[in-house]
Design a protein around this motif. Sequence first.
Motif, PDB file in Angstrom:
ATOM      1  N   LEU A  22      65.015 105.304  97.158  1.00  0.00           N
ATOM      2  CA  LEU A  22      64.874 103.890  96.824  1.00  0.00           C
ATOM      3  C   LEU A  22      63.560 103.300  97.320  1.00  0.00           C
ATOM      4  O   LEU A  22      63.410 102.087  97.367  1.00  0.00           O
ATOM      5  CB  LEU A  22      66.058 103.108  97.391  1.00  0.00           C
ATOM      6  N   ARG A  23      62.595 104.146  97.667  1.00  0.00           N
ATOM      7  CA  ARG A  23      61.322 103.671  98.185  1.00  0.00           C
ATOM      8  C   ARG A  23      60.514 103.023  97.066  1.00  0.00           C
ATOM      9  O   ARG A  23      60.397 103.549  95.976  1.00  0.00           O
ATOM     10  CB  ARG A  23      60.538 104.845  98.769  1.00  0.00           C
ATOM     11  N   ILE A  24      59.976 101.844  97.331  1.00  0.00           N
ATOM     12  CA  ILE A  24      59.111 101.164  96.371  1.00  0.00           C
ATOM     13  C   ILE A  24      57.660 101.335  96.794  1.00  0.00           C
ATOM     14  O   ILE A  24      56.826 101.796  96.043  1.00  0.00           O
ATOM     15  CB  ILE A  24      59.481  99.677  96.253  1.00  0.00           C
ATOM     16  N   GLU A  25      57.363 100.966  98.000  1.00  0.00           N
ATOM     17  CA  GLU A  25      56.025 101.132  98.553  1.00  0.00           C
ATOM     18  C   GLU A  25      56.151 101.475 100.023  1.00  0.00           C
ATOM     19  O   GLU A  25      57.099 101.080 100.684  1.00  0.00           O
ATOM     20  CB  GLU A  25      55.208  99.852  98.428  1.00  0.00           C
ATOM     21  N   GLY A  26      55.190 102.204 100.531  1.00  0.00           N
ATOM     22  CA  GLY A  26      55.172 102.498 101.960  1.00  0.00           C
ATOM     23  C   GLY A  26      56.029 103.685 102.327  1.00  0.00           C
ATOM     24  O   GLY A  26      56.358 104.524 101.506  1.00  0.00           O
ATOM     25  N   ALA A  27      56.408 103.727 103.581  1.00  0.00           N
ATOM     26  CA  ALA A  27      57.141 104.870 104.122  1.00  0.00           C
ATOM     27  C   ALA A  27      58.597 104.856 103.676  1.00  0.00           C
ATOM     28  O   ALA A  27      59.154 103.829 103.325  1.00  0.00           O
ATOM     29  CB  ALA A  27      57.069 104.853 105.644  1.00  0.00           C
ATOM     30  N   ALA A  28      59.203 106.021 103.718  1.00  0.00           N
ATOM     31  CA  ALA A  28      60.610 106.155 103.366  1.00  0.00           C
ATOM     32  C   ALA A  28      61.481 105.585 104.477  1.00  0.00           C
ATOM     33  O   ALA A  28      61.065 105.462 105.617  1.00  0.00           O
ATOM     34  CB  ALA A  28      60.957 107.626 103.164  1.00  0.00           C
ATOM     35  N   VAL A  29      62.704 105.259 104.118  1.00  0.00           N
ATOM     36  CA  VAL A  29      63.690 104.755 105.065  1.00  0.00           C
ATOM     37  C   VAL A  29      64.369 105.952 105.723  1.00  0.00           C
ATOM     38  O   VAL A  29      64.726 106.918 105.053  1.00  0.00           O
ATOM     39  CB  VAL A  29      64.744 103.897 104.330  1.00  0.00           C
ATOM     40  N   ILE A  30      64.554 105.905 107.036  1.00  0.00           N
ATOM     41  CA  ILE A  30      65.261 106.972 107.742  1.00  0.00           C
ATOM     42  C   ILE A  30      66.756 106.669 107.663  1.00  0.00           C
ATOM     43  O   ILE A  30      67.218 105.619 108.104  1.00  0.00           O
ATOM     44  CB  ILE A  30      64.808 107.067 109.213  1.00  0.00           C
ATOM     45  N   GLU A  31      67.520 107.585 107.068  1.00  0.00           N
ATOM     46  CA  GLU A  31      68.959 107.408 106.900  1.00  0.00           C
ATOM     47  C   GLU A  31      69.675 108.704 107.233  1.00  0.00           C
ATOM     48  O   GLU A  31      69.086 109.771 107.261  1.00  0.00           O
ATOM     49  CB  GLU A  31      69.293 107.044 105.447  1.00  0.00           C
ATOM     50  N   ARG A  32      70.965 108.590 107.442  1.00  0.00           N
ATOM     51  CA  ARG A  32      71.812 109.769 107.651  1.00  0.00           C
ATOM     52  C   ARG A  32      72.176 110.308 106.274  1.00  0.00           C
ATOM     53  O   ARG A  32      72.873 109.652 105.500  1.00  0.00           O
ATOM     54  CB  ARG A  32      73.059 109.375 108.430  1.00  0.00           C
ATOM     55  N   LEU A  33      71.689 111.501 105.957  1.00  0.00           N
ATOM     56  CA  LEU A  33      71.938 112.112 104.658  1.00  0.00           C
ATOM     57  C   LEU A  33      72.737 113.400 104.843  1.00  0.00           C
ATOM     58  O   LEU A  33      72.436 114.211 105.713  1.00  0.00           O
ATOM     59  CB  LEU A  33      70.618 112.438 103.950  1.00  0.00           C
ATOM     60  N   HIS A  34      73.754 113.570 104.006  1.00  0.00           N
ATOM     61  CA  HIS A  34      74.553 114.795 104.022  1.00  0.00           C
ATOM     62  C   HIS A  34      73.855 115.836 103.159  1.00  0.00           C
ATOM     63  O   HIS A  34      73.298 115.517 102.114  1.00  0.00           O
ATOM     64  CB  HIS A  34      75.950 114.522 103.462  1.00  0.00           C
ATOM     65  N   ASN A  35      73.884 117.071 103.587  1.00  0.00           N
ATOM     66  CA  ASN A  35      73.350 118.183 102.802  1.00  0.00           C
ATOM     67  C   ASN A  35      74.509 118.810 102.044  1.00  0.00           C
ATOM     68  O   ASN A  35      75.288 119.584 102.597  1.00  0.00           O
ATOM     69  CB  ASN A  35      72.657 119.202 103.706  1.00  0.00           C
ATOM     70  N   LEU A  36      74.627 118.473 100.760  1.00  0.00           N
ATOM     71  CA  LEU A  36      75.745 118.932  99.951  1.00  0.00           C
ATOM     72  C   LEU A  36      75.412 120.281  99.330  1.00  0.00           C
ATOM     73  O   LEU A  36      74.285 120.506  98.876  1.00  0.00           O
ATOM     74  CB  LEU A  36      76.048 117.907  98.858  1.00  0.00           C
ATOM     75  N   PRO A  37      76.377 121.208  99.282  1.00  0.00           N
ATOM     76  CA  PRO A  37      76.123 122.541  98.730  1.00  0.00           C
ATOM     77  C   PRO A  37      75.962 122.495  97.211  1.00  0.00           C
ATOM     78  O   PRO A  37      76.558 121.660  96.527  1.00  0.00           O
ATOM     79  CB  PRO A  37      77.365 123.333  99.120  1.00  0.00           C
ATOM     80  N   THR A  38      75.144 123.406  96.689  1.00  0.00           N
ATOM     81  CA  THR A  38      74.963 123.552  95.243  1.00  0.00           C
ATOM     82  C   THR A  38      75.563 124.882  94.805  1.00  0.00           C
ATOM     83  O   THR A  38      75.869 125.748  95.624  1.00  0.00           O
ATOM     84  CB  THR A  38      73.474 123.500  94.862  1.00  0.00           C
ATOM     85  N   SER A  39      75.715 125.075  93.505  1.00  0.00           N
ATOM     86  CA  SER A  39      76.339 126.290  92.987  1.00  0.00           C
ATOM     87  C   SER A  39      75.491 127.537  93.208  1.00  0.00           C
ATOM     88  O   SER A  39      76.015 128.648  93.199  1.00  0.00           O
ATOM     89  CB  SER A  39      76.640 126.129  91.497  1.00  0.00           C
ATOM     90  N   ASP A  40      74.185 127.380  93.419  1.00  0.00           N
ATOM     91  CA  ASP A  40      73.327 128.548  93.630  1.00  0.00           C
ATOM     92  C   ASP A  40      73.204 128.922  95.112  1.00  0.00           C
ATOM     93  O   ASP A  40      72.397 129.763  95.482  1.00  0.00           O
ATOM     94  CB  ASP A  40      71.951 128.327  93.032  1.00  0.00           C
ATOM     95  N   GLY A  41      73.976 128.282  95.980  1.00  0.00           N
ATOM     96  CA  GLY A  41      73.978 128.604  97.390  1.00  0.00           C
ATOM     97  C   GLY A  41      73.035 127.760  98.232  1.00  0.00           C
ATOM     98  O   GLY A  41      73.009 127.896  99.439  1.00  0.00           O
ATOM     99  N   GLY A  42      72.286 126.877  97.621  1.00  0.00           N
ATOM    100  CA  GLY A  42      71.379 126.000  98.360  1.00  0.00           C
ATOM    101  C   GLY A  42      72.063 124.697  98.733  1.00  0.00           C
ATOM    102  O   GLY A  42      73.288 124.559  98.640  1.00  0.00           O
ATOM    103  N   THR A  43      71.273 123.742  99.184  1.00  0.00           N
ATOM    104  CA  THR A  43      71.795 122.421  99.498  1.00  0.00           C
ATOM    105  C   THR A  43      70.876 121.367  98.908  1.00  0.00           C
ATOM    106  O   THR A  43      69.701 121.618  98.647  1.00  0.00           O
ATOM    107  CB  THR A  43      71.901 122.190 101.017  1.00  0.00           C
ATOM    108  N   VAL A  44      71.431 120.195  98.707  1.00  0.00           N
ATOM    109  CA  VAL A  44      70.673 119.055  98.204  1.00  0.00           C
ATOM    110  C   VAL A  44      71.096 117.831  99.015  1.00  0.00           C
ATOM    111  O   VAL A  44      72.281 117.655  99.291  1.00  0.00           O
ATOM    112  CB  VAL A  44      70.908 118.846  96.689  1.00  0.00           C
ATOM    113  N   PRO A  45      70.138 116.984  99.436  1.00  0.00           N
ATOM    114  CA  PRO A  45      70.526 115.789 100.186  1.00  0.00           C
ATOM    115  C   PRO A  45      71.242 114.787  99.277  1.00  0.00           C
ATOM    116  O   PRO A  45      70.945 114.673  98.095  1.00  0.00           O
ATOM    117  CB  PRO A  45      69.211 115.225 100.706  1.00  0.00           C
ATOM    118  N   CYS A  46      72.188 114.074  99.847  1.00  0.00           N
ATOM    119  CA  CYS A  46      72.959 113.098  99.076  1.00  0.00           C
ATOM    120  C   CYS A  46      72.161 111.819  98.856  1.00  0.00           C
ATOM    121  O   CYS A  46      71.144 111.579  99.498  1.00  0.00           O
ATOM    122  CB  CYS A  46      74.258 112.769  99.802  1.00  0.00           C
TER     123      CYS A  46
END
Length: 68
Positions: A22-46
Motif C-alpha cells: 500500500l506504499r504511495i511514496e517514501g518508505a514501506a510500512v513495517i508490519e507483521r506479515l505471515h509467510n503463507l505456503p505456496t503449492s510449489d513449496g515456497g512462501t509468499v508474504p500475506c
Amino acid sequence: MTLRPGGYVSPFPAKEQPNYALRIEGAAVIERLHNLPTSDGGTVPCNPVYCRECERERTWKEGQTRGI
C-alpha cells in the motif's frame, strides 16, 4: 501490528517486515506479515488487509477456534 497478550497466535510463521503493498511514496510500512505456503513449496508474504490469520490475531481471544 502488536499482538494482544493472551490472544490468538497463528500457526503460520510471521515476522515484522516491510510491506510495500500500500506504499504511495517514501518508505514501506513495517508490519507483521505471515509467510503463507505456496503449492510449489515456497512462501509468499500475506496482505494484512485480506489475510485471515491477521484478522484472527486482531480479533480472536485465547483458545477460540471458530469465528463468531
